[in-house]
Write a protein that holds these residues in place. Structure first.
Motif, PDB file in Angstrom:
ATOM      1  N   THR A  38       0.833  -1.208   0.000  1.00 35.51           N
ATOM      2  CA  THR A  38       0.000   0.000   0.000  1.00 35.51           C
ATOM      3  C   THR A  38       0.862   1.250   0.000  1.00 35.51           C
ATOM      4  OG1 THR A  38      -1.758  -1.158   1.191  1.00 35.51           O
ATOM      5  CG2 THR A  38      -1.793   1.250   1.245  1.00 35.51           C
ATOM      6  N   LEU A  39       1.907   1.278   0.839  1.00 33.42           N
ATOM      7  CA  LEU A  39       2.780   2.450   0.902  1.00 33.42           C
ATOM      8  C   LEU A  39       3.525   2.665  -0.415  1.00 33.42           C
ATOM      9  CD1 LEU A  39       4.080   4.735   2.521  1.00 33.42           C
ATOM     10  CD2 LEU A  39       5.814   3.100   3.282  1.00 33.42           C
ATOM     11  N   ILE A  40       4.005   1.584  -1.014  1.00 30.20           N
ATOM     12  CA  ILE A  40       4.734   1.715  -2.281  1.00 30.20           C
ATOM     13  C   ILE A  40       3.813   2.227  -3.378  1.00 30.20           C
ATOM     14  CG2 ILE A  40       5.950   0.418  -4.076  1.00 30.20           C
ATOM     15  CD1 ILE A  40       7.030  -1.399  -1.883  1.00 30.20           C
ATOM     16  N   VAL A  41       2.601   1.689  -3.436  1.00 29.91           N
ATOM     17  CA  VAL A  41       1.654   2.162  -4.453  1.00 29.91           C
ATOM     18  C   VAL A  41       1.280   3.614  -4.193  1.00 29.91           C
ATOM     19  CG1 VAL A  41      -0.650   1.844  -5.419  1.00 29.91           C
ATOM     20  CG2 VAL A  41       0.769  -0.140  -4.928  1.00 29.91           C
ATOM     21  N   CYS A  42       1.076   3.988  -2.926  1.00 33.07           N
ATOM     22  CA  CYS A  42       0.770   5.381  -2.601  1.00 33.07           C
ATOM     23  C   CYS A  42       1.889   6.308  -3.049  1.00 33.07           C
ATOM     24  CB  CYS A  42       0.550   5.535  -1.094  1.00 33.07           C
ATOM     25  SG  CYS A  42      -1.053   4.979  -0.485  1.00 33.07           S
ATOM     26  N   THR A  43       3.135   5.892  -2.793  1.00 34.10           N
ATOM     27  CA  THR A  43       4.276   6.710  -3.207  1.00 34.10           C
ATOM     28  C   THR A  43       4.333   6.841  -4.718  1.00 34.10           C
ATOM     29  OG1 THR A  43       5.516   5.927  -1.274  1.00 34.10           O
ATOM     30  CG2 THR A  43       6.777   6.966  -3.040  1.00 34.10           C
ATOM     31  N   PHE A  44       4.227   5.719  -5.388  1.00 34.66           N
ATOM     32  CA  PHE A  44       4.336   5.731  -6.847  1.00 34.66           C
ATOM     33  C   PHE A  44       3.157   6.457  -7.477  1.00 34.66           C
ATOM     34  CE2 PHE A  44       4.234   3.858 -11.095  1.00 34.66           C
ATOM     35  CZ  PHE A  44       5.571   3.931 -11.444  1.00 34.66           C
ATOM     36  N   TRP A  45       1.957   6.197  -6.973  1.00 35.92           N
ATOM     37  CA  TRP A  45       0.772   6.828  -7.533  1.00 35.92           C
ATOM     38  C   TRP A  45       0.732   8.309  -7.190  1.00 35.92           C
ATOM     39  CZ3 TRP A  45      -1.809   5.133 -11.343  1.00 35.92           C
ATOM     40  CH2 TRP A  45      -3.069   5.642 -11.650  1.00 35.92           C
ATOM     41  N   GLY A  46       1.251   8.654  -6.005  1.00 29.05           N
ATOM     42  CA  GLY A  46       1.324  10.066  -5.646  1.00 29.05           C
ATOM     43  C   GLY A  46       2.237  10.846  -6.572  1.00 29.05           C
ATOM     44  N   ILE A  47       3.355  10.225  -6.980  1.00 26.70           N
ATOM     45  CA  ILE A  47       4.248  10.884  -7.938  1.00 26.70           C
ATOM     46  C   ILE A  47       3.523  11.124  -9.253  1.00 26.70           C
ATOM     47  CG2 ILE A  47       6.401  10.641  -9.233  1.00 26.70           C
ATOM     48  CD1 ILE A  47       7.406   8.822  -6.999  1.00 26.70           C
ATOM     49  N   ALA A  48       2.791  10.107  -9.695  1.00 25.12           N
ATOM     50  CA  ALA A  48       2.137  10.203 -11.002  1.00 25.12           C
ATOM     51  C   ALA A  48       0.979  11.186 -11.004  1.00 25.12           C
ATOM     52  CB  ALA A  48       1.657   8.814 -11.438  1.00 25.12           C
ATOM     53  N   SER A  49       0.207  11.228  -9.906  1.00 20.20           N
ATOM     54  CA  SER A  49      -1.001  12.050  -9.916  1.00 20.20           C
ATOM     55  C   SER A  49      -0.850  13.350  -9.145  1.00 20.20           C
ATOM     56  CB  SER A  49      -2.178  11.255  -9.341  1.00 20.20           C
ATOM     57  OG  SER A  49      -2.002  11.019  -7.958  1.00 20.20           O
ATOM     58  N   GLY A  50      -0.153  13.310  -7.995  1.00 18.21           N
ATOM     59  CA  GLY A  50      -0.005  14.512  -7.187  1.00 18.21           C
ATOM     60  C   GLY A  50      -1.280  14.951  -6.490  1.00 18.21           C
ATOM     61  N   LEU A  51      -2.282  14.080  -6.387  1.00 23.09           N
ATOM     62  CA  LEU A  51      -3.582  14.433  -5.809  1.00 23.09           C
ATOM     63  C   LEU A  51      -3.779  13.650  -4.517  1.00 23.09           C
ATOM     64  CD1 LEU A  51      -5.616  14.150  -9.127  1.00 23.09           C
ATOM     65  CD2 LEU A  51      -4.699  16.240  -8.115  1.00 23.09           C
ATOM     66  N   VAL A  52      -3.723  14.326  -3.391  1.00 25.90           N
ATOM     67  CA  VAL A  52      -3.816  13.646  -2.101  1.00 25.90           C
ATOM     68  C   VAL A  52      -5.170  12.975  -1.931  1.00 25.90           C
ATOM     69  CG1 VAL A  52      -3.818  13.982   0.400  1.00 25.90           C
ATOM     70  CG2 VAL A  52      -2.135  15.162  -1.017  1.00 25.90           C
ATOM     71  N   GLY A  53      -6.246  13.724  -2.139  1.00 27.84           N
ATOM     72  CA  GLY A  53      -7.578  13.167  -1.953  1.00 27.84           C
ATOM     73  C   GLY A  53      -7.824  11.957  -2.829  1.00 27.84           C
ATOM     74  N   ALA A  54      -7.424  12.041  -4.099  1.00 27.42           N
ATOM     75  CA  ALA A  54      -7.653  10.933  -5.024  1.00 27.42           C
ATOM     76  C   ALA A  54      -6.873   9.693  -4.606  1.00 27.42           C
ATOM     77  CB  ALA A  54      -7.253  11.355  -6.441  1.00 27.42           C
ATOM     78  N   VAL A  55      -5.620   9.862  -4.174  1.00 25.23           N
ATOM     79  CA  VAL A  55      -4.801   8.715  -3.781  1.00 25.23           C
ATOM     80  C   VAL A  55      -5.358   8.059  -2.525  1.00 25.23           C
ATOM     81  CG1 VAL A  55      -2.504   7.985  -3.035  1.00 25.23           C
ATOM     82  CG2 VAL A  55      -2.728   9.660  -4.862  1.00 25.23           C
ATOM     83  N   VAL A  56      -5.725   8.856  -1.515  1.00 26.40           N
ATOM     84  CA  VAL A  56      -6.248   8.300  -0.263  1.00 26.40           C
ATOM     85  C   VAL A  56      -7.563   7.556  -0.514  1.00 26.40           C
ATOM     86  CG1 VAL A  56      -7.148   8.868   2.017  1.00 26.40           C
ATOM     87  CG2 VAL A  56      -5.094  10.005   1.185  1.00 26.40           C
ATOM     88  N   VAL A  57      -8.457   8.163  -1.275  1.00 27.57           N
ATOM     89  CA  VAL A  57      -9.748   7.512  -1.552  1.00 27.57           C
ATOM     90  C   VAL A  57      -9.540   6.240  -2.361  1.00 27.57           C
ATOM     91  CG1 VAL A  57     -11.922   7.764  -2.796  1.00 27.57           C
ATOM     92  CG2 VAL A  57     -11.091   9.629  -1.365  1.00 27.57           C
ATOM     93  N   LEU A  58      -8.697   6.319  -3.385  1.00 24.78           N
ATOM     94  CA  LEU A  58      -8.476   5.164  -4.245  1.00 24.78           C
ATOM     95  C   LEU A  58      -7.855   4.007  -3.470  1.00 24.78           C
ATOM     96  CD1 LEU A  58      -8.895   4.453  -7.223  1.00 24.78           C
ATOM     97  CD2 LEU A  58      -6.538   5.139  -7.654  1.00 24.78           C
TER      98      LEU A  58
END
Length: 583
Positions: A110-130
């Motif tokens: 989960t942490l690795i995907v959050c890090t990687f997806w956060g880099i790609a999207s930069g959207l906190v709300g979207a990453v947390v909800v997803l």
């Protein structure tokens, strides 16, 4: 009441009114107009002749004329397209299989995907909800502690505003008048380092107390390997890499097998699997080669090309600034460290391929198909910025176009989702633009009233050392993060500290990067911990908000530890921007 007192009243009111729930941008503009009218009031002039109206026009034009802001809608569009394209499900599954033998493997994935997806999207709300939808329930069903499961999602989801490309960094660059690319380079290592500290905490906690993250059942850790590949491995040898090499030379036994779809195994099937097996080698070799090319070959070739291509006119050397570390050639000790790292990578590759079996190969294939396209796009977007190939705006355009291509290739983006992504991008961009207009008007009136001068005079009268000012400023921002969001802090309070940095001889890039890390706590600190509310919206009914808050608290301490390490080791922040652009 004196003008400076009016300015401080203004500053206090903005916090109170925002906490009451009024929109930040329009609150800034409303208070700016009200107090500006008082500051410019002249009883001998008409109401319409008040200079506050001229100030509104000038400040609005100045804010909207800022070229840095053009990249914001493009980066936001890139994030929303990938979020609406639902490209993360397969990524989470493949990473979870790759780390299936690590303690708290679901939380680590989960942490690795959050890090990687956060880099790609930069959207906190979207990453947390997803990630709340994808990972929260599986962790709870696996018996994970609620605090561990909620903490890793809420803390990992905030990394998107720290690791470039980040909208927060662009906003700070516009407010502080700093280079976006230099701030991107400065935030790179601290962002990944903070993610690493989170990872150490999760694995360490799971090793000390295994009950918070029980091992997953075998059916959830079993790699879905096609039967023909297991038969192929049995027909040759246990080492799948050697088996593929042997089969390519002597394919007789391999071609007698049948795939799970009933078709005979072809020579192309063997070639595809060999290419997949070579992916780790290609990544390691390509990274080392690019490093060697950029540090050694490229920097030596550039001056020669300049001499051959241009004839020096005028006074030699006139107008040439100081050379960057990259232009001065490889740094001292580069060859030693490069040799050590190359040897370690070679030993790791030998060990990896010696132990390569069919399960590991299938995990590599899953990782390659789920991560590599998005990884290549992210690396390209960051590389063209950091190496000066394009501006931040042009890179954002490349990222947005690449996000559309990835979503179309995955066949997950239809017309409805495209409209939603564009609408959300317009909404977010409008919010940021109105914030800048309101902030420009508010700060202008605050300075005219003498509030800025009063704050500077008070701080200087304390006769603080640079480290004391650094601690005071970061502590104030940390406390402000409890009731306020990062947008209010960046556009309202950061400009108050910026003029004082020069007096204390503090690098605004270093100070700004500390602020970026500090503002991670703004999403994790109650009562306005937005990450908690995002997760609560998609969590099961039995998960309470207090449990989510308790899960986030340790990560706030990790943020403080990261800031302390950054201050005592400023090279982690400043080395890359100084190397690439000079300092």
């Amino acid at each position: 009441m004196s003008d400076p007192a009016l300015g401080l009243t203004m500053l206090a009111l903005i916090v109170v009114v925002i906490m009451m729930g009024f929109p930040t941008a329009f609150t800034l503009m409303g208070l700016g107009m009200f107090f500006g009218f008082i500051a410019f009031y002249d009883p001998t002039h008409l109401f319409t002749d008040n200079k506050v109206f001229e100030l509104i026009v000038q400040r609005t034009y100045g804010a909207m004329n800022n070229d840095v802001l053009i990249s914001i809608p493009l980066f936001v569009l890139m994030g929303y397209v990938m979020e609406r394209g639902a490209l993360v499900d397969k990524m989470f599954y493949s990473i979870q299989l790759a780390f299936r033998r690590v303690p708290a493997s679901l939380a680590v994935a989960t942490l690795i995907v959050c890090t990687f997806w956060g880099i790609a999207s930069g959207l906190v709300g979207a990453v947390v909800v997803l990630m709340g939808v994808i990972a929260f329930n599986p962790m709870l069903r696996a018996g994970y502690d609620v605090k561990l499961a909620s903490g890793v999602i809420t803390a990992g989801g905030t990394l998107g505003i720290l690791i470039p490309p980040s909208v927060m960094i662009i906003v700070y660059a516009a407010v502080a008048g700093q280079s976006v690319v230099k701030l991107y380079a400065a935030a790179m290592f601290p962002g990944f380092f903070l993610s690493f500290l989170y990872l150490v905490y999760i694995i360490g906690w799971a090793m000390i107390n295994p009950k918070i993250a029980p091992p997953l059942p075998e059916d959830q850790t079993k790699v879905p390997v096609p039967q023909w590949m297991r038969k192929f491995a049995a027909a040759y040898s246990g080492n799948f890499f050697l088996s593929l090499l042997t089969a390519l030379v002597m394919p007789g036994r391999a071609l007698t097998l049948q795939t799970d779809k009933g078709r005979p195994v072809t020579y192309w099937n063997l070639v595809v699997n060999l290419i997949a097996a070579l992916v780790p080698f290609m990544i390691v070799f390509g990274t080392l080669w690019l490093t060697w090319w950029y540090v050694v070959i490229h920097q030596q070739a550039a001056p020669e090309e300049a001499v051959q291509g241009l004839q020096q006119l005028g006074t030699p050397g006139l107008g040439t600034g100081p050379k960057t570390a990259a232009e001065l050639g490889p740094p001292e000790g580069f060859y030693t460290w490069f040799g050590i790292i190359t040897a370690i990578c070679a030993l790791w590759q030998i060990r990896y391929y010696w132990r390569l079996d069919v399960d590991r190969l299938e995990v590599i294939k899953l990782l390659s198909t789920s991560i590599m396209p998005l990884g290549i796009l992210t690396v390209v977007v960051l590389a063209v910025i950091l190496f000066g190939i394009t501006t931040a705006t042009e890179s954002a355009g490349v990222g947005a176009a690449g996000a559309f291509l990835l979503a179309i290739q995955a066949r997950t983006l239809d017309w409805k989702r495209t409209k939603e992504a564009v609408f959300l991008t317009a909404k977010t961009t409008a919010m940021v633009c109105w914030l800048f207009v309101g902030s420009a008007l508010f700060s202008g009136v605050f300075a005219i009233l003498g509030g800025q001068a009063l704050v500077e005079e008070w701080v200087l009268s304390l006769h603080m050392t640079p480290i004391q000012f650094m601690l005071l400023s970061q502590a104030i921002i940390f406390v402000l993060g409890w009731p306020l969001e990062w947008t209010e802090i960046i556009v309202i309070f950061v400009p108050i500290f910026l003029p004082l940095l020069k007096h204390f001889n503090i690098d605004p890039v270093l100070w700004g990067t500390l602020v970026f890390v500090n503002l991670q706590a703004a999403f994790l600190s109650p009562p306005v911990a937005m990450s908690a509310f995002y997760l609560k919206g998609v969590s099961p009914p039995h998960v309470t908000l207090n449990q989510i808050f308790n899960g986030m608290m340790p990560y706030m301490l990790i943020v403080i530890i990261c800031m302390v390490i950054m201050y005592f080791w400023p090279g982690m922040t400043l080395w890359l921007p100084n190397y690439l652009y000079g300092g």
